[in-house]
Enzyme design. Structure first.
Site, short mmCIF file in Angstrom:
data_model
loop_
_atom_site.label_atom_id
_atom_site.label_comp_id
_atom_site.label_asym_id
_atom_site.label_seq_id
_atom_site.Cartn_x
_atom_site.Cartn_y
_atom_site.Cartn_z
N ARG A 65 -0.54 4.65 6.62
CA ARG A 65 0.19 5.25 5.51
C ARG A 65 0.67 4.21 4.50
NH1 ARG A 65 4.91 7.64 6.31
NH2 ARG A 65 5.24 6.53 8.26
N LYS A 66 0.18 2.99 4.61
CA LYS A 66 0.58 1.93 3.66
C LYS A 66 -0.22 2.05 2.36
CE LYS A 66 2.35 -1.15 7.19
NZ LYS A 66 2.25 -2.43 7.91
N THR A 67 -0.10 3.20 1.72
CA THR A 67 -0.87 3.48 0.51
C THR A 67 0.04 3.39 -0.71
OG1 THR A 67 -0.37 5.80 0.86
CG2 THR A 67 -2.46 5.02 1.75
N THR B 194 -5.65 -0.58 2.51
CA THR B 194 -5.13 0.03 1.28
C THR B 194 -4.15 -0.84 0.52
OG1 THR B 194 -3.60 1.24 2.70
CG2 THR B 194 -5.50 2.46 1.86
#
Lengths: 278, 278, 278, 278, 278, 278
Positions: C130-132, C262
């Site tokens: 979820r490191k977007t 990402t």
């Protein structure tokens, strides 16, 4: 029903598709088209076909619905109501949202029709209320009309209704009516909720347009009617069911309103079947 | 329930107040404060107090609710559930929207509790479905949980469910499962809807996590259970009511899901009474 | 990728055109149409063509993209990827936004492909996180998939991951897992982040579905794998680069996840050239 | 940075919490409060603390950040940047979104600072471009300024830039400048992108305010500078890196712009550690 | 005026601050507070103080307005209406938007008061129309009321008005009234626009609530009044100015409506002066 | 004018149609189509035809406008400007909103043309200001340009204007200019509002691009002009009317700005007539 109801459908689709429909997108190619039938699984009144179709149109602008049914038609168990034609992805991803609307609207229309039929030969008109599901009022008030009821006010901005708390805050019916007459739009009627004959009399003295007789027994209703005569429209409200409608249908009243039209509706059983890939 | 559900309440308030609450604003001064009691008019499970209160808070940031009740409590006819304190304008303008939420959520919780109680001593868990009212899912799925059910997938993005149409589109369960396994998020389980023992067997061959036995009679369900053993979770679905729950409660299955939890809920009768102006 | 990602593009266009594109509108007539070529200036994987095209379509419904490329294709320096045809105003006003999407998505896909290629012959699957970039997750998670990775959970609502803070808050893994099992949707798996073999053992005792081995050295990872066997899926995370992938590719693990897919993506160099006015 | 950037953060939070944060809500009670430390895991420039804090404030209005750091400070590996204090649910649910902003903004500031330092003793100013991540421009342009660069135009509405395509559409620089001068707002400067000395001369003949020398070699740049003298501001653009900045820093130019400031930024490694429940 | 008008102000602030207020943020520190006086530069009726203050409150929650003026007060050239106290950034960035609202609303109130004064001793009531500035109706209809007029219908959803085109579409007044009576909400009155005495008679035959005499000369108006008597409310419309009001003020009519109240309002001259930094 | 102005029109339509257009929907069938003429009832400049048409297009995608007029044309009383063709429901429901835009925009264009004509043979350019109606700036600034004026800055984000309060906050013009030069985008000019020759001189010393002479008498303006020469652009502002324009038209100044262009515009009288049902 027109205006901007599409916004609610978009919001409902986003509720069901927060990122994407994973099951469908995994197994169906983007361009695959096909048909599926809308099948009725229970007798009732169909209502909400435009909303049902709009849901699919928002996912596929080329979607078509082939049908001879229209809102208000009586449909029977096993009947094919129509055929949906479009991209398979749209048909699968929109199915639940489209049916959630159509089933609830049809349930309300069916329920309302049963109640309205009691008043079929009466001069009294059945009305809905604001006891609707949040963010579904436009759909539910449309459904009660399709079912044969009339629409009471849509919301707090388009109709005046003075209840006990308004009257207490103003000091009396006389004062409340005077204040609201200045404040309201002149195209609106004034309605006051009354719980006694004294209140009814005060309404008449102030030229109120609609008098609501709230939770009164039949005898008191009849007394109020005599007092009012033709000087105001009369609405009866409180614990309305079919039996009560039967009792009241020859009373010299104008309207009977019932919250149950919208808060106790059971969804009509409908489903999409027989998918064919073209 | 948390997240951004407030947006739905704002939208519901705008639905009811498109320009302003004319009746209230005409007769109540902006700064007048007071209290009103939330009264229960029917036995049931109370559910949605946060939503009820949030509605008033959006209209009056100083609003308070004084109560010892909490969601899930059993409430009885005539009981005072709590007292709402705030600006009279907020109490009057928010009343219908707040009650529309609270009554529906409590109706669903009450309904669900009745069904869940049948499974009280069973290892089987009652589940809800996506057959919720559009733009009310967050509230309705919360209500089923308060009523004692578990939550099936929230929407098309957070759970995989392969139905007959997905399988047809892919060509076979084997192909559909392989495709979805690549496409889905690895933290999700794969569920497949089965209508025959052959389909159940193909699911087992492909390592499906949850097998849904759809509209099967009890004998076929039992045969499927024997086939599956501990190799997958088992969900039973289709025409579920209390009597059916009673029959199935000792079967070696994991879940029974019922759309009726959310589509047939009748609103619990609640009202605001005894307004006092401070 | 489908669903309602268009909303993000509209928002991005408004970010770049707060009132109007002054330079363009001053010098180009509204109806002038033409073409421009999408040129690759660096080797890589092209990704995001639908998003690129949607940007122009939002400004000109008659826009077309003529190309034989598709997402995932390897493109080379100097290659003409396709030709954009439409109103010149749309081509000029949308250029930067369309390229900002396409370049970043292609950069992530290119970067991911390099990492995924290390695992080409391995049973281990590369996963994103979820490191977007905020408001770009739908695009970035699509790009990692095009690059050859699998998608870990999309967000906090569609997957369960218990980290040290969750475990501390609950008191123990055992308690946290029990609580989450009641609360979560039954179609989701439970994943727990472990920092020691003791934690791994407690996960196994509680039937956790996925065990994440967080920032462990290779020896501890191997010990954990032995402990786990086939009783849970195994994810390795923390400081992953190509060299580390090479070391881990034959380990008996299921997934390796990397935030770097990402958050360190450099945009692929692309530009629009050779405008022709028709 | 001020204005309405909060809308982007709300949208980012909804991206990560489409219904609710299941893992957190299952194990942490609503009212539990605590602290967690923001730890630096890599040397760099910290940037975006207001955005980081706003993210938590949107989830918990009583959230506080205790710190002596401010945007632009150089932070070092292992340093505790500050302590976040608030509801545990807010700290856990907001963590990833808050860090996704802070890490990217700090990465861009760090990257920009390295480039800007080359021009430390030069009269030439480093500028950013519109090559920013969609829906993140307000944050990224703030970060380049914190890093030591100046801001080129924000978007297509607040600055005039005539590129080759605009000039082709108008017929000549002379015509394009005349048209844009009528159309634009009089508080804006006119900038023209030039690829040859002939174009530069035509700009001078038309009173252009800023001349961009696009992708020229150093010799041509110097020739252009001689031609221009003090008659216009000079911007150099195209393939800018630290080595090139070193070469150009004593040229008689005003600005050097670089898209790489925003499109190649690697996130600075930061994390939340040491949660304490109060 | 209440409800959700704040949304319009937020939109207006974003119109004026698309990224940030550069001039202010460059020279004023975030925390600097101060005061500024609201000065009247022209005689008139002040109107819109809540909207004026809300604009600053949206930028600074601690903003205060110190004043003894209230909407509807007559203010004179040179008068200090009040003092605004808050963050300097909020005072400077909100100034233009706050004044744009306050000046226009005061202009309309001033203009309306002049017209309403002609009817001061008359039984006839002055009404506004829907000829308001897009996205400013809530403010402009409030201003006409403050100026002494009554509000005609707010929009197409809260009042029924049948014009010539509606009548043509239905076939006759009789048919149009019958159709609308079924379709409308029962709390609304029916108004019909008439251009002849024949139309007036047909309205009376159908129990129309309000008859609008559109663009009739005084003699025809009087004939219509005689025909109508007390059987309907009477509205006169078309080319209304002060002289015409004078002529009509003793006619047996109920309302005179004028679009000019909202479409010809000149802004009242107001400004913020005497900034003091605290 | 382009970009995303459609959002404002949608918002205006929702303002007028909060649920639905009851009068129209009751009497006109959904599919009925027809035409209606746009008639001019007063001499003036027509402006806003795209906005007028977009309003109907939003209600009926097949709507067409048949006309040879274009924005900026002089139209005369009685002239048929064009014919609107589409669904009758769209024509009736959109009429008021479409005309509210068109009449106001045409009023502003007409008003501006009169002022601009005074400067017809002058080198001085008439400019508008930010004194526009909230949420109508895009339309009103377009109308002033069609009327012959130039556009001053659009909003607080696209132009720098330092007023007395900014200068006080910074300490001096010198300091304010230095701070804003760092903070602003390099493509913008710096404008300073001056009330004295000393301020003018300080501006010149700091290289200010545009000097606004605020509320000065003609003699002081001329003195300022001598001081400034060609070193800055000169804008005159404050109490501008046609007589004043006449006095100033040969002064060596660049711009004269007038808030009255947008805040005193009277709507041009236009209407839809001669509906024909097809």
């Amino acid at each position: 029903m027109n205006g901007f109801y599409k916004d609610y459908i978009i919001s409902a689709l986003k509720e069901d598709i927060s990122s994407e429909d994973l099951s469908t997108n995994a197994v169906v190619a983007k361009e695959t088209a096909g048909t599926v039938d809308l099948i009725c699984k229970e007798d009732g009144i169909i209502c909400g076909l435009d909303v049902f179709n709009e849901t699919f149109l928002l996912l596929d602008p080329d979607y078509e619905f082939i049908s001879e049914c229209k809102d208000g038609d009586f449909v029977t168990k096993g009947q094919k109501i129509g055929t949906c034609k479009g991209k398979i992805r749209a048909l699968l991803s929109g199915e639940r949202t489209a049916l959630n609307y159509l089933q609830r609207m049809s349930g309300i229309a069916t329920n309302t029709r049963k109640m309205a039929d009691v008043l079929k030969d009466s001069h009294v008109r059945l009305l809905d209320t604001r006891k609707t599901t949040p963010n579904n009022r436009i759909f539910e008030k449309y459904a009660t009309r399709i079912g044969g009821a009339g629409n009471h006010r849509y919301n707090l901005s388009d109709g005046i209704m003075l209840k006990d708390n308004h009257i207490d805050a103003a000091g009396s019916i006389t004062k409340a009516v005077a204040q609201v007459r200045q404040y309201m739009r002149v195209v609106q009627k004034i309605e006051v909720e009354c719980e006694s004959l004294e209140m009814v009399q005060e309404c008449l003295d102030n030229g109120v347009d609609i008098i609501m007789l709230d939770n009164m027994d039949n005898k008191t209703i009849m007394d109020a009617c005599k007092l009012i005569g033709k000087k105001a429209l009369i609405e009866v409200s409180g614990n309305i069911n079919s039996a009560r409608l039967e009792e009241l249908k020859d009373y010299p009243i104008d309207f009977i309103s019932s919250g149950a039209l919208t808060y106790s509706g059971v969804a009509l059983d409908l489903s999409l079947k027989n998918m064919v890939i073209l």
